[in-house]
Design a protein around this motif. Structure first.
Motif, PDB file in Angstrom:
ATOM      1  N   ARG A 231       0.836  -1.200   0.000  1.00  0.00           N
ATOM      2  CA  ARG A 231       0.000   0.000   0.000  1.00  0.00           C
ATOM      3  C   ARG A 231       0.873   1.253   0.000  1.00  0.00           C
ATOM      4  NH1 ARG A 231      -4.344  -1.272   4.833  1.00  0.00           N
ATOM      5  NH2 ARG A 231      -4.150  -3.554   4.708  1.00  0.00           N
ATOM      6  N   ILE A 232       1.911   1.244   0.830  1.00  0.00           N
ATOM      7  CA  ILE A 232       2.818   2.401   0.875  1.00  0.00           C
ATOM      8  C   ILE A 232       3.471   2.602  -0.490  1.00  0.00           C
ATOM      9  CG2 ILE A 232       4.906   3.323   1.923  1.00  0.00           C
ATOM     10  CD1 ILE A 232       4.190   1.753   4.468  1.00  0.00           C
ATOM     11  N   ALA A 233       3.925   1.509  -1.094  1.00  0.00           N
ATOM     12  CA  ALA A 233       4.616   1.603  -2.379  1.00  0.00           C
ATOM     13  C   ALA A 233       3.701   2.121  -3.479  1.00  0.00           C
ATOM     14  CB  ALA A 233       5.184   0.239  -2.764  1.00  0.00           C
ATOM     15  N   ALA A 234       2.390   1.931  -3.345  1.00  0.00           N
ATOM     16  CA  ALA A 234       1.453   2.356  -4.383  1.00  0.00           C
ATOM     17  C   ALA A 234       1.199   3.861  -4.381  1.00  0.00           C
ATOM     18  CB  ALA A 234       0.128   1.614  -4.217  1.00  0.00           C
ATOM     19  N   VAL A 235       1.498   4.538  -3.298  1.00  0.00           N
ATOM     20  CA  VAL A 235       1.166   5.960  -3.195  1.00  0.00           C
ATOM     21  C   VAL A 235       1.790   6.746  -4.341  1.00  0.00           C
ATOM     22  CG1 VAL A 235       1.466   8.048  -1.817  1.00  0.00           C
ATOM     23  CG2 VAL A 235       0.812   5.905  -0.698  1.00  0.00           C
ATOM     24  N   ASN A 236       3.065   6.570  -4.581  1.00  0.00           N
ATOM     25  CA  ASN A 236       3.738   7.336  -5.629  1.00  0.00           C
ATOM     26  C   ASN A 236       3.118   7.088  -6.999  1.00  0.00           C
ATOM     27  OD1 ASN A 236       5.585   8.293  -3.708  1.00  0.00           O
ATOM     28  ND2 ASN A 236       6.999   6.604  -4.087  1.00  0.00           N
ATOM     29  N   ASP A 237       2.758   5.849  -7.285  1.00  0.00           N
ATOM     30  CA  ASP A 237       2.187   5.518  -8.592  1.00  0.00           C
ATOM     31  C   ASP A 237       0.818   6.169  -8.775  1.00  0.00           C
ATOM     32  OD1 ASP A 237       4.403   3.955  -9.163  1.00  0.00           O
ATOM     33  OD2 ASP A 237       3.494   2.133  -8.364  1.00  0.00           O
ATOM     34  N   PHE A 238       0.009   6.193  -7.724  1.00  0.00           N
ATOM     35  CA  PHE A 238      -1.313   6.802  -7.841  1.00  0.00           C
ATOM     36  C   PHE A 238      -1.208   8.321  -7.968  1.00  0.00           C
ATOM     37  CE2 PHE A 238      -2.809   2.648  -6.993  1.00  0.00           C
ATOM     38  CZ  PHE A 238      -4.157   2.614  -7.320  1.00  0.00           C
ATOM     39  N   VAL A 239      -0.252   8.918  -7.288  1.00  0.00           N
ATOM     40  CA  VAL A 239      -0.033  10.365  -7.461  1.00  0.00           C
ATOM     41  C   VAL A 239       0.384  10.655  -8.901  1.00  0.00           C
ATOM     42  CG1 VAL A 239       1.446  12.301  -6.797  1.00  0.00           C
ATOM     43  CG2 VAL A 239       0.498  10.809  -5.037  1.00  0.00           C
ATOM     44  N   ALA A 240       1.293   9.863  -9.430  1.00  0.00           N
ATOM     45  CA  ALA A 240       1.756  10.061 -10.807  1.00  0.00           C
ATOM     46  C   ALA A 240       0.635   9.869 -11.819  1.00  0.00           C
ATOM     47  CB  ALA A 240       2.906   9.110 -11.106  1.00  0.00           C
ATOM     48  N   ALA A 241      -0.374   9.054 -11.478  1.00  0.00           N
ATOM     49  CA  ALA A 241      -1.488   8.788 -12.389  1.00  0.00           C
ATOM     50  C   ALA A 241      -2.560   9.864 -12.344  1.00  0.00           C
ATOM     51  CB  ALA A 241      -2.100   7.432 -12.068  1.00  0.00           C
ATOM     52  N   GLY A 242      -2.405  10.865 -11.463  1.00  0.00           N
ATOM     53  CA  GLY A 242      -3.365  11.963 -11.427  1.00  0.00           C
ATOM     54  C   GLY A 242      -4.347  11.937 -10.285  1.00  0.00           C
ATOM     55  N   TYR A 243      -4.148  11.038  -9.333  1.00  0.00           N
ATOM     56  CA  TYR A 243      -4.992  11.015  -8.141  1.00  0.00           C
ATOM     57  C   TYR A 243      -4.379  11.911  -7.066  1.00  0.00           C
ATOM     58  CZ  TYR A 243      -7.295   6.807  -9.984  1.00  0.00           C
ATOM     59  OH  TYR A 243      -7.989   5.911 -10.755  1.00  0.00           O
ATOM     60  N   GLU A 244      -5.227  12.474  -6.228  1.00  0.00           N
ATOM     61  CA  GLU A 244      -4.756  13.012  -4.959  1.00  0.00           C
ATOM     62  C   GLU A 244      -4.710  11.829  -3.998  1.00  0.00           C
ATOM     63  OE1 GLU A 244      -5.826  16.818  -2.219  1.00  0.00           O
ATOM     64  OE2 GLU A 244      -7.484  15.435  -2.620  1.00  0.00           O
ATOM     65  N   VAL A 245      -3.606  11.665  -3.283  1.00  0.00           N
ATOM     66  CA  VAL A 245      -3.473  10.511  -2.395  1.00  0.00           C
ATOM     67  C   VAL A 245      -3.196  10.979  -0.978  1.00  0.00           C
ATOM     68  CG1 VAL A 245      -2.264   8.358  -1.941  1.00  0.00           C
ATOM     69  CG2 VAL A 245      -2.581   9.107  -4.299  1.00  0.00           C
ATOM     70  N   HIS A 246      -4.098  10.614  -0.084  1.00  0.00           N
ATOM     71  CA  HIS A 246      -3.929  10.864   1.335  1.00  0.00           C
ATOM     72  C   HIS A 246      -3.796   9.528   2.060  1.00  0.00           C
ATOM     73  CE1 HIS A 246      -5.908  15.157   1.272  1.00  0.00           C
ATOM     74  NE2 HIS A 246      -4.831  15.053   0.533  1.00  0.00           N
ATOM     75  N   LEU A 247      -3.533   9.592   3.343  1.00  0.00           N
ATOM     76  CA  LEU A 247      -3.402   8.402   4.170  1.00  0.00           C
ATOM     77  C   LEU A 247      -4.459   8.409   5.262  1.00  0.00           C
ATOM     78  CD1 LEU A 247       0.489   8.346   4.619  1.00  0.00           C
ATOM     79  CD2 LEU A 247      -0.877   7.199   2.855  1.00  0.00           C
ATOM     80  N   ASN A 248      -4.996   7.241   5.519  1.00  0.00           N
ATOM     81  CA  ASN A 248      -5.863   7.041   6.674  1.00  0.00           C
ATOM     82  C   ASN A 248      -5.082   6.215   7.692  1.00  0.00           C
ATOM     83  OD1 ASN A 248      -8.050   8.342   5.580  1.00  0.00           O
ATOM     84  ND2 ASN A 248      -9.452   6.602   5.722  1.00  0.00           N
TER      85      ASN A 248
END
Length: 358
Positions: A231-248
């Motif tokens: 899950r941690i490793a996916a954050v960068n990829d989702f940001v690069a894809a155009g999502y805003e990524v926050h953490l819960n």
């Protein structure tokens, strides 16, 4: 042939319960075509399934039902409920239930002894309602903890959109809708990394909130979810894809050595995120809320989890906004826990803004 991928192991639909005349809806036809070998059983309604809900014996098959059963229904009531905590509004659900098996999940507290995915197939009605509702809100003139600019709609209150996207195109449709709405943003929390979402076109209109907790605790209570490091490793990829990524950071579970475990997690996050991910980062902090009915259900299929979730010596009873008789950490000690947690977060991840803490 045995399942070969994590997705196949998570969701292997062999039985589909559906409301009458469900094939009037194109989305239902698409789903039925996706699972052609599944047995189809017509039921009066998606929440009236004799033998599934309310059957205490199903506790023994808690995980099997999540893996093998799918329910198709029509969402009758379309309402965007005001929220003001994590989001401005709770969108009408496009699903209910989940294929994962988090032992603290609040959704099955209302259902009883089974909690598979229910997918609502009248997606065109839901999309139209949301577009009209967002249009009526106009421009957001006053920033709040949900977002400084956009009206935020939680599209995953009763399920996990990353897993729902394995069932139908409902999630893709929602992401594309909010990608073109000028004043609104979708938001959902997830414990599953579905990389198919990276091929969507969010255009900054969807906030993905990856739920995180220390890895050891997650292995005990977050069953059938994506491991924390992934899950941690996916954050960068989702940001690069155009999502805003926050953490819960949710749920925060108090136990011996809990702050040491969170220290390790924060160090892992800091070491993994890119500068661009850090610049847009924010978080929610939610301490554990549990429920006596769910406690009894869990004792029937996963009693080890209850050793950390059910702690009467630390908890007090409190009725939720929806009227549920829940238990939470005692208010006096919870304030102390929250203070310790936020101090640690500020030290380890000073760039991570706290949007919401509860």
């Amino acid at each position: 042939m045995p399942p070969s991928t994590p997705a196949e192991r998570l969701l292997r639909v062999t039985t589909i319960y559906h409301e009458p005349e469900i094939d009037r809806h194109p989305r239902a036809v698409q789903i039925l075509d996706r699972f052609p070998s599944a047995q189809r059983i017509e039921v009066p309604s998606h929440n009236n399934i004799p033998g599934l809900y309310g059957n205490e014996g199903n506790v023994r098959d808690w995980v099997r039902n999540k893996r093998d059963v799918l329910v198709l229904g029509v969402k009758k009531s379309l309402t965007a409920r005001p929220n003001g905590r994590s989001s401005d509004f709770i969108a009408p659900s496009t699903s209910n239930g989940c294929a994962m098996a988090c032992s603290y999940c609040y959704v099955p507290r209302r259902k009883g002894f089974a909690n598979p995915i229910t997918t609502f197939v009248n997606i065109e009605q839901i999309l139209g309602y949301l577009e009209r509702h967002a249009g009526r809100q106009g421009t957001k003139t006053k920033p709040n903890q949900c977002d400084p600019v956009d009206w935020v709609y939680d599209i995953g209150e009763n399920g996990d959109c990353s897993v729902d996207a394995m069932v139908s195109a409902n999630v893709r449709d929602l992401v594309e809708l909010f990608g073109r709405l000028p004043n609104a943003k979708a938001s959902f929390a997830t414990k599953y990394v579905n990389r198919d979402l990276l091929d969507y076109e969010p255009r900054g209109g969807t906030r993905v909130r990856f739920s995180l907790m220390p890895h050891g605790m997650s292995k005990l209570v977050d069953l059938r979810t994506t491991p924390i490091p992934e899950r941690i490793a996916a954050v960068n990829d989702f940001v690069a894809a155009g999502y805003e990524v926050h953490l819960n950071f949710s749920p925060v579970i108090v136990h011996d050595g809990w702050l040491d475990d969170w220290t390790t997690l924060f160090d892992q996050i800091d070491g993994a995120l890119t500068d661009s991910s850090k610049r847009q980062l924010a978080c929610e902090i939610v301490f554990l809320t549990h429920n006596e009915g769910l406690h009894e259900v869990n004792l029937g299929w996963h009693p080890r989890a209850e050793e950390v979730l059910w702690r009467p010596e630390l908890q007090e009873r409190k009725r939720s906004q929806s009227g549920q008789p829940n238990v939470r950490y005692r208010s006096t000690t919870k304030r102390s826990y929250l203070g310790q947690f936020t101090e640690l977060l500020a030290t380890k991840l000073p760039y991570c803004r706290i949007r919401y803490a509860f």
